[in-house]
Design an enzyme around this catalytic site. Structure first.
Site, PDB file in Angstrom:
ATOM      1  N   ASP A   1     -34.832 -39.910  74.690  1.00  0.00           N
ATOM      2  CA  ASP A   1     -33.808 -40.647  73.937  1.00  0.00           C
ATOM      3  C   ASP A   1     -34.438 -41.520  72.858  1.00  0.00           C
ATOM      4  O   ASP A   1     -33.912 -41.640  71.753  1.00  0.00           O
ATOM      5  CB  ASP A   1     -32.969 -41.517  74.876  1.00  0.00           C
ATOM      6  CG  ASP A   1     -32.001 -40.712  75.728  1.00  0.00           C
ATOM      7  OD1 ASP A   1     -31.867 -39.485  75.495  1.00  0.00           O
ATOM      8  OD2 ASP A   1     -31.382 -41.312  76.634  1.00  0.00           O
TER       9      ASP A   1
ATOM     10  N   ASN B 297     -38.927 -34.137  77.081  1.00  0.00           N
ATOM     11  CA  ASN B 297     -38.097 -34.611  78.199  1.00  0.00           C
ATOM     12  C   ASN B 297     -38.744 -34.295  79.545  1.00  0.00           C
ATOM     13  O   ASN B 297     -38.755 -35.133  80.446  1.00  0.00           O
ATOM     14  CB  ASN B 297     -36.704 -33.987  78.138  1.00  0.00           C
ATOM     15  CG  ASN B 297     -35.756 -34.749  77.247  1.00  0.00           C
ATOM     16  OD1 ASN B 297     -35.948 -35.929  76.979  1.00  0.00           O
ATOM     17  ND2 ASN B 297     -34.735 -34.076  76.778  1.00  0.00           N
TER      18      ASN B 297
ATOM     19  N   GLU C 275     -31.197 -31.923  69.950  1.00  0.00           N
ATOM     20  CA  GLU C 275     -32.288 -32.454  69.123  1.00  0.00           C
ATOM     21  C   GLU C 275     -32.190 -31.971  67.686  1.00  0.00           C
ATOM     22  O   GLU C 275     -33.170 -32.018  66.946  1.00  0.00           O
ATOM     23  CB  GLU C 275     -33.638 -32.083  69.735  1.00  0.00           C
ATOM     24  CG  GLU C 275     -34.004 -30.626  69.649  1.00  0.00           C
ATOM     25  CD  GLU C 275     -33.463 -29.752  70.777  1.00  0.00           C
ATOM     26  OE1 GLU C 275     -33.888 -28.586  70.846  1.00  0.00           O
ATOM     27  OE2 GLU C 275     -32.626 -30.206  71.570  1.00  0.00           O
TER      28      GLU C 275
ATOM     29  N   HIS D 138     -36.302 -38.463  80.267  1.00  0.00           N
ATOM     30  CA  HIS D 138     -35.186 -38.515  79.321  1.00  0.00           C
ATOM     31  C   HIS D 138     -35.095 -39.841  78.567  1.00  0.00           C
ATOM     32  O   HIS D 138     -34.623 -39.865  77.425  1.00  0.00           O
ATOM     33  CB  HIS D 138     -33.869 -38.196  80.031  1.00  0.00           C
ATOM     34  CG  HIS D 138     -33.779 -36.766  80.442  1.00  0.00           C
ATOM     35  ND1 HIS D 138     -33.409 -35.777  79.575  1.00  0.00           N
ATOM     36  CD2 HIS D 138     -34.046 -36.162  81.624  1.00  0.00           C
ATOM     37  CE1 HIS D 138     -33.438 -34.611  80.185  1.00  0.00           C
ATOM     38  NE2 HIS D 138     -33.830 -34.824  81.435  1.00  0.00           N
TER      39      HIS D 138
ATOM     40  N   ASP E 253     -34.832 -29.769  63.528  1.00  0.00           N
ATOM     41  CA  ASP E 253     -34.875 -30.208  64.919  1.00  0.00           C
ATOM     42  C   ASP E 253     -36.299 -30.504  65.350  1.00  0.00           C
ATOM     43  O   ASP E 253     -37.260 -30.123  64.688  1.00  0.00           O
ATOM     44  CB  ASP E 253     -34.149 -29.248  65.857  1.00  0.00           C
ATOM     45  CG  ASP E 253     -34.879 -27.970  66.182  1.00  0.00           C
ATOM     46  OD1 ASP E 253     -36.037 -27.798  65.789  1.00  0.00           O
ATOM     47  OD2 ASP E 253     -34.278 -27.118  66.854  1.00  0.00           O
TER      48      ASP E 253
END
Length: 187
Positions: free
Chosen positions: A77, A68, A103, A73, A60
């Site tokens: 993304d 974020n 993630e 966000h 991760d």
């Protein structure tokens, strides 16, 4: 008759799209957990029938919540999408990568020992560190890191849940050890 053929073709295309939507994460384009269950069962069946080992690499993005929170966000993304794309490009024929959740990503590496999986994870680890993220609204570009947990199954005594647990233990070892590293599961 032509109307029937056109309707059948249209229905077939709609079914293919529906199947893709149910198996693929829309943000990253990677396979999702639903598909992961099927793939893991197939890998385990190959192990039981043919003795073919396989490995799992759970990883991760380090401090993703901070990405974020700091950049928004949409940038988050973009980070997920590019990491997924890089992971997908690192696969060999017969390997899979899934968006495991949030993630987290999972690579299932066919016919791969733990040592070979570690080498692949190290290459991906370095590739992620090389990614550069920039956007017109950001004051400067930034980089990310990731933590990896590697586990392998070469015995019919291990099941899918145990393999995932082992990869998770190794991932948390990487995080506890300072993040930005690859750790192997060991007893």
């Amino acid at each position: 008759m032509l109307h029937f053929i056109a309707s059948e073709k249209s229905l077939s295309m709609a079914n293919q799209k529906l199947e893709s939507l149910s198996n693929v994460d829309p943000l990253t384009g990677l396979l999702n957990r639903r598909t992961m269950d099927y793939v893991m069962d197939q890998q385990m069946a190959d192990l039981h029938r043919k003795g073919i080992p396989f490995s799992a690499v759970l990883f991760d993005i380090d401090h993703f919540k901070a990405v974020n929170d700091k950049f928004g966000h949409l940038i988050g993304d973009q980070v997920l999408s590019r990491v997924g794309e890089l992971a997908g490009h690192s696969l060999r024929n017969g390997d899979f990568v899934f968006r495991f959740g949030g993630e987290e990503f999972l690579m299932v590496l066919a016919q791969t020992t733990q040592h070979q999986a570690q080498e692949m994870a190290e290459r991906l680890h370095q590739g992620i560190k090389q990614l550069r993220f920039e956007h017109a609204d950001l004051p400067a570009a930034f980089h990310i890191t990731a933590s990896f947990g590697v586990a392998a199954v070469d015995s019919t005594e291990t099941n899918v849940d145990e393999l995932l647990r082992q990869a998770d233990v190794a991932l948390y070892q990487a995080k506890a050890g300072g993040r930005d590293q690859v750790c192997l599961y060991s007893l």
